[in-house]
Design a protein around this motif. Structure first.
Motif, PDB file in Angstrom:
ATOM      1  N   ALA A  16      43.350  43.347  32.325  1.00  0.00           N
ATOM      2  CA  ALA A  16      43.105  44.767  32.602  1.00  0.00           C
ATOM      3  C   ALA A  16      41.686  44.961  33.134  1.00  0.00           C
ATOM      4  O   ALA A  16      40.749  44.325  32.656  1.00  0.00           O
ATOM      5  CB  ALA A  16      43.297  45.570  31.325  1.00  0.00           C
ATOM      6  N   PRO A  17      41.505  45.836  34.116  1.00  0.00           N
ATOM      7  CA  PRO A  17      40.162  46.073  34.655  1.00  0.00           C
ATOM      8  C   PRO A  17      39.173  46.568  33.608  1.00  0.00           C
ATOM      9  O   PRO A  17      37.985  46.331  33.735  1.00  0.00           O
ATOM     10  CB  PRO A  17      40.397  47.151  35.719  1.00  0.00           C
ATOM     11  CG  PRO A  17      41.829  47.042  36.074  1.00  0.00           C
ATOM     12  CD  PRO A  17      42.525  46.553  34.830  1.00  0.00           C
ATOM     13  N   GLU A  22      30.331  42.558  33.775  1.00  0.00           N
ATOM     14  CA  GLU A  22      29.506  41.888  34.764  1.00  0.00           C
ATOM     15  C   GLU A  22      28.773  40.735  34.104  1.00  0.00           C
ATOM     16  O   GLU A  22      27.872  40.934  33.310  1.00  0.00           O
ATOM     17  CB  GLU A  22      28.518  42.878  35.372  1.00  0.00           C
ATOM     18  CG  GLU A  22      27.802  42.373  36.585  1.00  0.00           C
ATOM     19  CD  GLU A  22      28.725  42.133  37.768  1.00  0.00           C
ATOM     20  OE1 GLU A  22      28.394  41.256  38.576  1.00  0.00           O
ATOM     21  OE2 GLU A  22      29.755  42.808  37.882  1.00  0.00           O
ATOM     22  N   ALA A  23      29.190  39.507  34.413  1.00  0.00           N
ATOM     23  CA  ALA A  23      28.514  38.330  33.886  1.00  0.00           C
ATOM     24  C   ALA A  23      27.218  38.140  34.670  1.00  0.00           C
ATOM     25  O   ALA A  23      27.181  38.387  35.875  1.00  0.00           O
ATOM     26  CB  ALA A  23      29.395  37.095  34.028  1.00  0.00           C
ATOM     27  N   PRO A  24      26.148  37.714  34.029  1.00  0.00           N
ATOM     28  CA  PRO A  24      24.886  37.539  34.741  1.00  0.00           C
ATOM     29  C   PRO A  24      25.010  36.440  35.796  1.00  0.00           C
ATOM     30  O   PRO A  24      25.638  35.411  35.579  1.00  0.00           O
ATOM     31  CB  PRO A  24      23.896  37.142  33.638  1.00  0.00           C
ATOM     32  CG  PRO A  24      24.736  36.669  32.511  1.00  0.00           C
ATOM     33  CD  PRO A  24      26.057  37.358  32.625  1.00  0.00           C
ATOM     34  N   LYS A  25      24.428  36.684  36.956  1.00  0.00           N
ATOM     35  CA  LYS A  25      24.454  35.724  38.061  1.00  0.00           C
ATOM     36  C   LYS A  25      23.037  35.253  38.332  1.00  0.00           C
ATOM     37  O   LYS A  25      22.090  36.034  38.248  1.00  0.00           O
ATOM     38  CB  LYS A  25      25.028  36.376  39.308  1.00  0.00           C
ATOM     39  CG  LYS A  25      26.466  36.790  39.171  1.00  0.00           C
ATOM     40  CD  LYS A  25      26.922  37.514  40.422  1.00  0.00           C
ATOM     41  CE  LYS A  25      28.288  38.092  40.244  1.00  0.00           C
ATOM     42  NZ  LYS A  25      28.356  39.201  39.323  1.00  0.00           N
ATOM     43  N   ALA A  31      26.723  37.042  45.885  1.00  0.00           N
ATOM     44  CA  ALA A  31      28.185  37.117  45.897  1.00  0.00           C
ATOM     45  C   ALA A  31      28.592  38.546  46.210  1.00  0.00           C
ATOM     46  O   ALA A  31      28.470  39.428  45.366  1.00  0.00           O
ATOM     47  CB  ALA A  31      28.737  36.680  44.550  1.00  0.00           C
ATOM     48  N   ASP A  32      29.043  38.768  47.431  1.00  0.00           N
ATOM     49  CA  ASP A  32      29.473  40.105  47.852  1.00  0.00           C
ATOM     50  C   ASP A  32      30.990  40.193  47.817  1.00  0.00           C
ATOM     51  O   ASP A  32      31.682  39.305  48.302  1.00  0.00           O
ATOM     52  CB  ASP A  32      28.990  40.403  49.265  1.00  0.00           C
ATOM     53  CG  ASP A  32      27.484  40.578  49.343  1.00  0.00           C
ATOM     54  OD1 ASP A  32      26.893  40.970  48.325  1.00  0.00           O
ATOM     55  OD2 ASP A  32      26.918  40.315  50.411  1.00  0.00           O
ATOM     56  N   GLY A  33      31.513  41.255  47.246  1.00  0.00           N
ATOM     57  CA  GLY A  33      32.938  41.508  47.264  1.00  0.00           C
ATOM     58  C   GLY A  33      33.748  40.718  46.262  1.00  0.00           C
ATOM     59  O   GLY A  33      34.960  40.655  46.351  1.00  0.00           O
ATOM     60  N   ALA A  36      34.571  41.365  39.092  1.00  0.00           N
ATOM     61  CA  ALA A  36      33.805  41.065  37.876  1.00  0.00           C
ATOM     62  C   ALA A  36      34.506  39.971  37.077  1.00  0.00           C
ATOM     63  O   ALA A  36      35.717  39.790  37.162  1.00  0.00           O
ATOM     64  CB  ALA A  36      33.670  42.326  37.032  1.00  0.00           C
ATOM     65  N   VAL A  37      33.737  39.237  36.303  1.00  0.00           N
ATOM     66  CA  VAL A  37      34.264  38.144  35.485  1.00  0.00           C
ATOM     67  C   VAL A  37      34.613  38.691  34.105  1.00  0.00           C
ATOM     68  O   VAL A  37      33.787  39.362  33.479  1.00  0.00           O
ATOM     69  CB  VAL A  37      33.218  37.011  35.355  1.00  0.00           C
ATOM     70  CG1 VAL A  37      33.724  35.893  34.488  1.00  0.00           C
ATOM     71  CG2 VAL A  37      32.832  36.493  36.734  1.00  0.00           C
ATOM     72  N   PRO A  38      35.826  38.425  33.597  1.00  0.00           N
ATOM     73  CA  PRO A  38      36.206  38.928  32.271  1.00  0.00           C
ATOM     74  C   PRO A  38      35.320  38.343  31.166  1.00  0.00           C
ATOM     75  O   PRO A  38      34.909  37.188  31.230  1.00  0.00           O
ATOM     76  CB  PRO A  38      37.646  38.467  32.090  1.00  0.00           C
ATOM     77  CG  PRO A  38      38.122  38.039  33.427  1.00  0.00           C
ATOM     78  CD  PRO A  38      36.919  37.704  34.239  1.00  0.00           C
ATOM     79  N   ASP A  39      35.040  39.153  30.160  1.00  0.00           N
ATOM     80  CA  ASP A  39      34.231  38.692  29.026  1.00  0.00           C
ATOM     81  C   ASP A  39      34.879  37.497  28.328  1.00  0.00           C
ATOM     82  O   ASP A  39      34.190  36.590  27.874  1.00  0.00           O
ATOM     83  CB  ASP A  39      34.039  39.812  28.006  1.00  0.00           C
ATOM     84  CG  ASP A  39      33.059  40.857  28.491  1.00  0.00           C
ATOM     85  OD1 ASP A  39      32.162  40.521  29.289  1.00  0.00           O
ATOM     86  OD2 ASP A  39      33.181  42.013  28.054  1.00  0.00           O
ATOM     87  N   ASP A  40      36.203  37.503  28.233  1.00  0.00           N
ATOM     88  CA  ASP A  40      36.899  36.390  27.578  1.00  0.00           C
ATOM     89  C   ASP A  40      36.667  35.077  28.317  1.00  0.00           C
ATOM     90  O   ASP A  40      36.488  34.029  27.697  1.00  0.00           O
ATOM     91  CB  ASP A  40      38.404  36.662  27.505  1.00  0.00           C
ATOM     92  CG  ASP A  40      38.720  37.848  26.604  1.00  0.00           C
ATOM     93  OD1 ASP A  40      37.867  38.189  25.761  1.00  0.00           O
ATOM     94  OD2 ASP A  40      39.814  38.405  26.758  1.00  0.00           O
TER      95      ASP A  40
END
Length: 65
Positions: A16-17, A22-25, A31-33, A36-40
């Motif tokens: 689910a969205p 937002e995982a730190p990069k 990284a455009d477009g 987001a990376v899921p917390d799990d």
């Protein structure tokens, strides 16, 4: 039998969205477009990212006990 790649894609698309964060990069990565990376996923991969180096220092053939 379903292979791992389609299963992983199915799992990734079913998240689910609202569960996305937002995982730190690193600053050097742009990284455009990208979604987001899921917390799990971030939590599940953390043990694999916690590594350290090991260097072979030597071996003495006479000291085999």
């Amino acid at each position: 039998m379903i292979s791992r790649l389609p299963m992983a894609l199915l799992l990734a698309l079913s998240v689910a969205p609202a569960a996305l964060a937002e995982a730190p990069k690193p600053a050097a990565i742009v990284a455009d477009g990208l979604p987001a990376v899921p917390d799990d996923l971030v939590a599940a991969t953390q043990p694999y990212l916690q590594t350290r180096r090991a260097t072979f220092l030597g071996w003495n053939a006479a000291d085999q006990s």
